[in-house]
Design a protein around this motif. Structure first.
Motif, mmCIF file in Angstrom:
data_model
loop_
_atom_site.group_PDB
_atom_site.id
_atom_site.type_symbol
_atom_site.label_atom_id
_atom_site.label_comp_id
_atom_site.label_asym_id
_atom_site.label_seq_id
_atom_site.Cartn_x
_atom_site.Cartn_y
_atom_site.Cartn_z
ATOM 1 N N LEU A 1 116.473 -50.009 53.769
ATOM 2 C CA LEU A 1 115.111 -50.644 54.397
ATOM 3 C C LEU A 1 114.677 -51.278 53.123
ATOM 4 C CD1 LEU A 1 113.020 -49.735 56.275
ATOM 5 C CD2 LEU A 1 112.148 -47.672 55.381
ATOM 6 N N LEU A 2 113.774 -52.679 53.635
ATOM 7 C CA LEU A 2 113.503 -53.057 52.583
ATOM 8 C C LEU A 2 111.970 -52.839 53.354
ATOM 9 C CD1 LEU A 2 115.944 -53.936 52.615
ATOM 10 C CD2 LEU A 2 114.803 -56.041 51.089
ATOM 11 N N ILE A 3 110.725 -52.977 52.577
ATOM 12 C CA ILE A 3 109.244 -53.123 53.515
ATOM 13 C C ILE A 3 108.521 -54.473 52.054
ATOM 14 C CG2 ILE A 3 107.211 -51.793 53.510
ATOM 15 C CD1 ILE A 3 109.056 -49.571 52.506
ATOM 16 N N GLY A 4 108.357 -55.088 53.164
ATOM 17 C CA GLY A 4 107.108 -56.330 52.543
ATOM 18 C C GLY A 4 105.674 -56.084 52.651
ATOM 19 N N GLU B 1 105.648 -66.321 50.270
ATOM 20 C CA GLU B 1 106.727 -66.847 49.301
ATOM 21 C C GLU B 1 107.477 -65.141 48.555
ATOM 22 O OE1 GLU B 1 104.161 -68.184 48.974
ATOM 23 O OE2 GLU B 1 104.301 -70.365 48.136
ATOM 24 N N GLU B 2 106.913 -64.539 48.026
ATOM 25 C CA GLU B 2 107.145 -63.214 47.346
ATOM 26 C C GLU B 2 108.222 -62.679 48.881
ATOM 27 O OE1 GLU B 2 104.833 -61.460 44.279
ATOM 28 O OE2 GLU B 2 103.300 -62.145 45.745
ATOM 29 N N ASN B 3 106.938 -62.714 49.738
ATOM 30 C CA ASN B 3 108.061 -61.526 51.315
ATOM 31 C C ASN B 3 108.935 -62.816 51.891
ATOM 32 O OD1 ASN B 3 105.952 -59.443 52.632
ATOM 33 N ND2 ASN B 3 104.409 -60.983 51.519
ATOM 34 N N TYR B 4 109.122 -64.254 51.734
ATOM 35 C CA TYR B 4 110.244 -64.619 52.182
ATOM 36 C C TYR B 4 111.679 -64.567 50.851
ATOM 37 C CZ TYR B 4 113.002 -68.794 52.325
ATOM 38 O OH TYR B 4 114.294 -69.650 52.849
ATOM 39 N N ILE B 5 111.592 -64.464 50.081
ATOM 40 C CA ILE B 5 112.326 -63.967 48.777
ATOM 41 C C ILE B 5 112.728 -62.667 49.089
ATOM 42 C CG2 ILE B 5 112.620 -63.570 46.424
ATOM 43 C CD1 ILE B 5 113.025 -66.686 46.472
ATOM 44 N N LEU B 6 111.997 -61.431 49.916
ATOM 45 C CA LEU B 6 112.464 -60.365 50.400
ATOM 46 C C LEU B 6 113.252 -60.556 50.998
ATOM 47 C CD1 LEU B 6 111.961 -57.237 49.362
ATOM 48 C CD2 LEU B 6 110.476 -57.751 51.581
ATOM 49 N N ASN C 1 116.059 -56.632 58.721
ATOM 50 C CA ASN C 1 114.807 -56.928 58.302
ATOM 51 C C ASN C 1 114.094 -56.529 57.690
ATOM 52 O OD1 ASN C 1 114.399 -60.498 58.608
ATOM 53 N ND2 ASN C 1 112.967 -59.214 60.334
ATOM 54 N N PRO C 2 113.172 -57.055 56.253
ATOM 55 C CA PRO C 2 112.088 -56.658 56.490
ATOM 56 C C PRO C 2 111.289 -56.099 57.584
ATOM 57 C CG PRO C 2 113.028 -58.261 54.595
ATOM 58 C CD PRO C 2 113.436 -58.485 56.116
ATOM 59 N N VAL C 3 110.567 -54.875 56.734
ATOM 60 C CA VAL C 3 108.985 -54.756 58.128
ATOM 61 C C VAL C 3 107.752 -54.364 57.135
ATOM 62 C CG1 VAL C 3 110.812 -53.020 59.218
ATOM 63 C CG2 VAL C 3 109.133 -52.303 57.074
ATOM 64 N N PHE C 4 107.076 -54.266 57.628
ATOM 65 C CA PHE C 4 105.596 -54.557 57.416
ATOM 66 C C PHE C 4 104.183 -53.582 58.518
ATOM 67 C CE2 PHE C 4 102.280 -57.265 58.480
ATOM 68 C CZ PHE C 4 102.811 -57.932 59.647
ATOM 69 N N THR C 5 103.559 -52.878 57.625
ATOM 70 C CA THR C 5 102.396 -52.005 58.690
ATOM 71 C C THR C 5 101.454 -53.260 57.789
ATOM 72 O OG1 THR C 5 101.391 -50.429 58.601
ATOM 73 C CG2 THR C 5 102.034 -50.846 56.479
ATOM 74 N N LEU D 1 110.003 -51.139 48.050
ATOM 75 C CA LEU D 1 109.222 -51.659 48.326
ATOM 76 C C LEU D 1 108.157 -52.874 48.336
ATOM 77 C CD1 LEU D 1 106.434 -50.783 49.925
ATOM 78 C CD2 LEU D 1 106.202 -49.070 48.486
ATOM 79 N N LEU D 2 107.979 -53.459 48.693
ATOM 80 C CA LEU D 2 107.004 -54.731 48.054
ATOM 81 C C LEU D 2 105.947 -54.803 47.790
ATOM 82 C CD1 LEU D 2 106.792 -57.523 46.492
ATOM 83 C CD2 LEU D 2 106.830 -58.779 48.619
ATOM 84 N N ASN D 3 104.751 -54.572 46.711
ATOM 85 C CA ASN D 3 103.807 -54.016 45.964
ATOM 86 C C ASN D 3 102.897 -54.469 47.464
ATOM 87 O OD1 ASN D 3 101.671 -54.329 44.132
ATOM 88 N ND2 ASN D 3 101.222 -56.593 45.088
ATOM 89 N N ASP D 4 102.861 -52.559 48.213
ATOM 90 C CA ASP D 4 101.809 -52.131 49.106
ATOM 91 C C ASP D 4 101.430 -50.482 48.667
ATOM 92 O OD1 ASP D 4 100.026 -51.736 51.186
ATOM 93 O OD2 ASP D 4 101.721 -52.412 52.655
ATOM 94 N N ASN D 5 100.625 -50.500 48.566
ATOM 95 C CA ASN D 5 100.143 -49.172 48.101
ATOM 96 C C ASN D 5 99.964 -47.967 49.449
ATOM 97 O OD1 ASN D 5 99.872 -50.287 46.073
ATOM 98 N ND2 ASN D 5 97.342 -50.160 46.011
ATOM 99 N N LEU D 6 101.561 -47.722 50.196
ATOM 100 C CA LEU D 6 101.527 -47.215 51.374
ATOM 101 C C LEU D 6 100.980 -45.835 51.427
ATOM 102 C CD1 LEU D 6 104.918 -48.404 52.665
ATOM 103 C CD2 LEU D 6 102.527 -49.212 53.540
#
Length: 575
Positions: free
Chosen positions: A333-336, A343-348, A359-363, A412-417
């Motif tokens: 699982l990839l989390i944007g 740019e960072e989300n696109y690279i992910l 495909n990455p998800v995000f909240t 997980l890309l830089n999100d304090n979930l």
């Protein structure tokens, strides 16, 4: 076309315009203190005096009367006029201090009056170096004062509120601060008390100046009477480097400047953008400088025996590759992140696509009721619309929790979930969690591997604000792997240019051991045998995004710089 003559030169104009603003727009100068283009013009300070006249017309013919030399006959106003609240009219003739001795003398005498009770202690004043009173006194003021009597003393070091300190002796009663709370923030928290040479701005008895935009009064104070409780006496303005950037504490995309010295961001101030934030910014955005300096993740951290220890970069890349290769692709699982750049989300997303992952998800990050009608928004992430335009799947907390519980590896890309309550500790207990993060948080504490990445102050990247405008940042700080003198995106301040390892302004400890996410992705791709995955800068990534994704067609850094941002999304997606 209506015309106006200023210092003998003819200019054309359209519409209703204030004379002082028109003079400034034409690149000329008339000194002033109380005028601000976004506030009313009460003409308090009387510094912007000019000589104004109108040509005389023959009432019968309507033609201009001419003198013996064939020039228009001018009827001058009986007294000098304040240019800040004088509206331009057709045929008006204006003389400034550049061409009229009376105007020059009036401005000089006015400055002498203003300085009667003002402390002449510029060397120890926090405003020195960026003080309009200091600058204009040097340019237009008297060489000395005829008032050699004891100055009137007023309250000093008065804490008006949690963020603003008043030195009443420095105040020249321009009332910019009072007008800001009346006309912009509309809290009406400041007023002028006392009379004559004893007056100064203050709050009502028992009240504190806790306006959510209070520090804007410090920005517009022309004399250092109001200073920031957090920044005062920390650094001189000429010691710092000023770099344009974007506020990341809200979705408005407020334009800001980062002021750095020795690789530390010392203050954040608003940068003018008429389409986004005018001259203002909320106080909350100024406190983000702590995110850039404090509690940073430096070097990868890996959890061993339930304890995170520092690891090498090579071991971190090998560990991620090993974890990804040992599980089924559907278990990854990839989390944007709406807190990360386009740019960072696109690279992910591209990394996911090339390896055949989902495909990455995000909240999104919404705090209901936080928004106002000015610059604060319920959406407190700077790039939720960027994630949507990249085609990420937007999920809610329950959906994300369910996906995380089922996954075996989570990137997980830089999100304090965990910190913001989207996920629980139990939900991320089973999968191997890799966090690409800028700061230590409750979320990174629970991760199995934390890979430090650069923050907005350390790279050039773009964000799509709540109104669909894409804007970009510039790197303001060096990392362990960047050099200000070799990076053409970075500015150099005086100390940056001339500081050496032997003085007090070069501290290696202030450089964070982190990499841009695209460099991290390059290394991971090499580790996993991917070809043709190599990016060196945000500029390069944006060019590829622009070529591949329709919403970003025609977007590039040069255009963003020239147009102060580009509207890429016409319909607002969230609150």
């Amino acid at each position: 076309m209506p015309e106006v003559f200023i210092d003998g030169k003819r200019y054309e104009y359209e519409g209703d315009q204030r004379l002082l603003q028109f003079i400034q727009d034409k690149g000329m100068e008339v000194p002033f203190f109380c005028y601000h283009p976004s506030l009313s013009a009460p003409a308090n300070c009387r510094q912007c005096l000019v000589k104004v006249g109108q040509p005389v017309k023959d009432r019968e013919t309507g033609e201009y009367e001419l003198d013996e030399n064939g020039d228009r006959v001018i009827r001058w106003f009986p007294k000098l006029q304040t240019s800040c609240n004088t509206m331009i009219s057709d045929g008006m003739v204006v003389h400034t201090q550049e061409t009229d001795d009376l105007v020059e003398r009036a401005q000089k005498d006015n400055l002498e009056f203003i300085l009667i009770n003002h402390p002449l202690d510029c060397p120890i004043c926090d405003q020195a170096g960026e003080c309009p009173l200091q600058i204009q006194t040097y340019k237009y003021g008297p060489e000395g004062s005829r008032f050699e009597v004891k100055k009137v003393h007023k309250p000093k070091r008065v804490k008006l509120g949690p963020r603003v300190i008043l030195d009443a002796e420095r105040c020249i009663n321009c009332t910019r601060c009072v007008r800001f709370t009346d006309e912009i923030s509309k809290t009406h928290q400041l007023t002028i008390t006392s009379r004559g040479d004893k007056n100064y701005p203050t709050t009502a008895p028992g009240m504190e100046f806790d306006d959510a935009y209070s520090l804007n009064t410090v920005d517009i104070c022309p004399v250092g009477a109001l200073t920031s409780a957090d920044f005062r006496f920390k650094a001189r303005v000429w010691e710092m480097n000023q770099t344009p950037s974007i506020d990341i504490t809200g979705a408005k995309g407020t334009n800001i400047d980062l002021w750095t010295r020795d690789n530390l961001v010392l203050r954040v101030t608003p940068r003018y953008n008429e389409a986004v934030n005018d001259h203002w910014m909320p106080d909350e955005g100024r406190e983000a400088y702590r995110l850039f300096n404090e509690n940073r993740v430096s070097r990868p951290h890996q959890k061993l025996d339930n304890e995170q220890i520092k690891s090498s970069w090579n071991n971190a890349f090998a560990t991620v590759a090993e974890q990804l290769e040992n599980v089924n692709k559907d278990d990854i699982l990839l989390i944007g992140s709406p807190h990360a750049s386009v740019e960072e989300n696109y690279i992910l997303s591209k990394f996911s696509s090339l390896l055949g992952y989902n495909n990455p998800v995000f909240t999104s990050h919404i705090e209901e009721g936080k928004g106002d009608d000015l610059l604060l928004t319920d959406d407190v992430a700077p790039n939720a619309n960027g994630c949507r335009l990249l085609g990420f799947n937007e999920v809610n907390s329950a959906e994300l929790g369910k996906s995380v519980s089922k996954a075996k590896v989570v990137l997980l890309l830089n999100d304090n979930l965990i910190d913001r309550g989207v996920l629980s500790k139990e939900q991320i207990a089973n999968p191997f969690v890799v966090c690409f993060a800028t700061n230590h948080t409750e979320t990174t504490k629970l991760a199995d591997l934390v890979i430090p990445i650069t923050c907005i102050a350390e790279h050039a990247a773009s964000y799509v604000n709540i109104d669909g405008r894409i804007q970009r940042s510039f790197p303001a700080k060096e990392t362990k792997y960047t050099n200000r003198r070799l990076d053409f995106e970075m500015n150099e301040g005086r100390l940056d240019r001339y500081g050496t390892n032997f003085d007090n302004w070069v501290t290696e400890e202030n450089k964070v051991d982190c990499l841009p996410l695209w460099i991290v992705a390059n290394k991971l791709s090499e580790e996993m045998g991917l070809d043709d995955f190599s990016y060196s800068s945000g500029r390069e990534i944006m060019e590829e995004i622009s070529s591949n994704l329709a919403p970003f067609d025609g977007v590039n850094y040069a255009r963003m710089d020239e147009e102060s941002g580009i509207l890429v999304q016409k319909e607002q997606q969230t609150v």
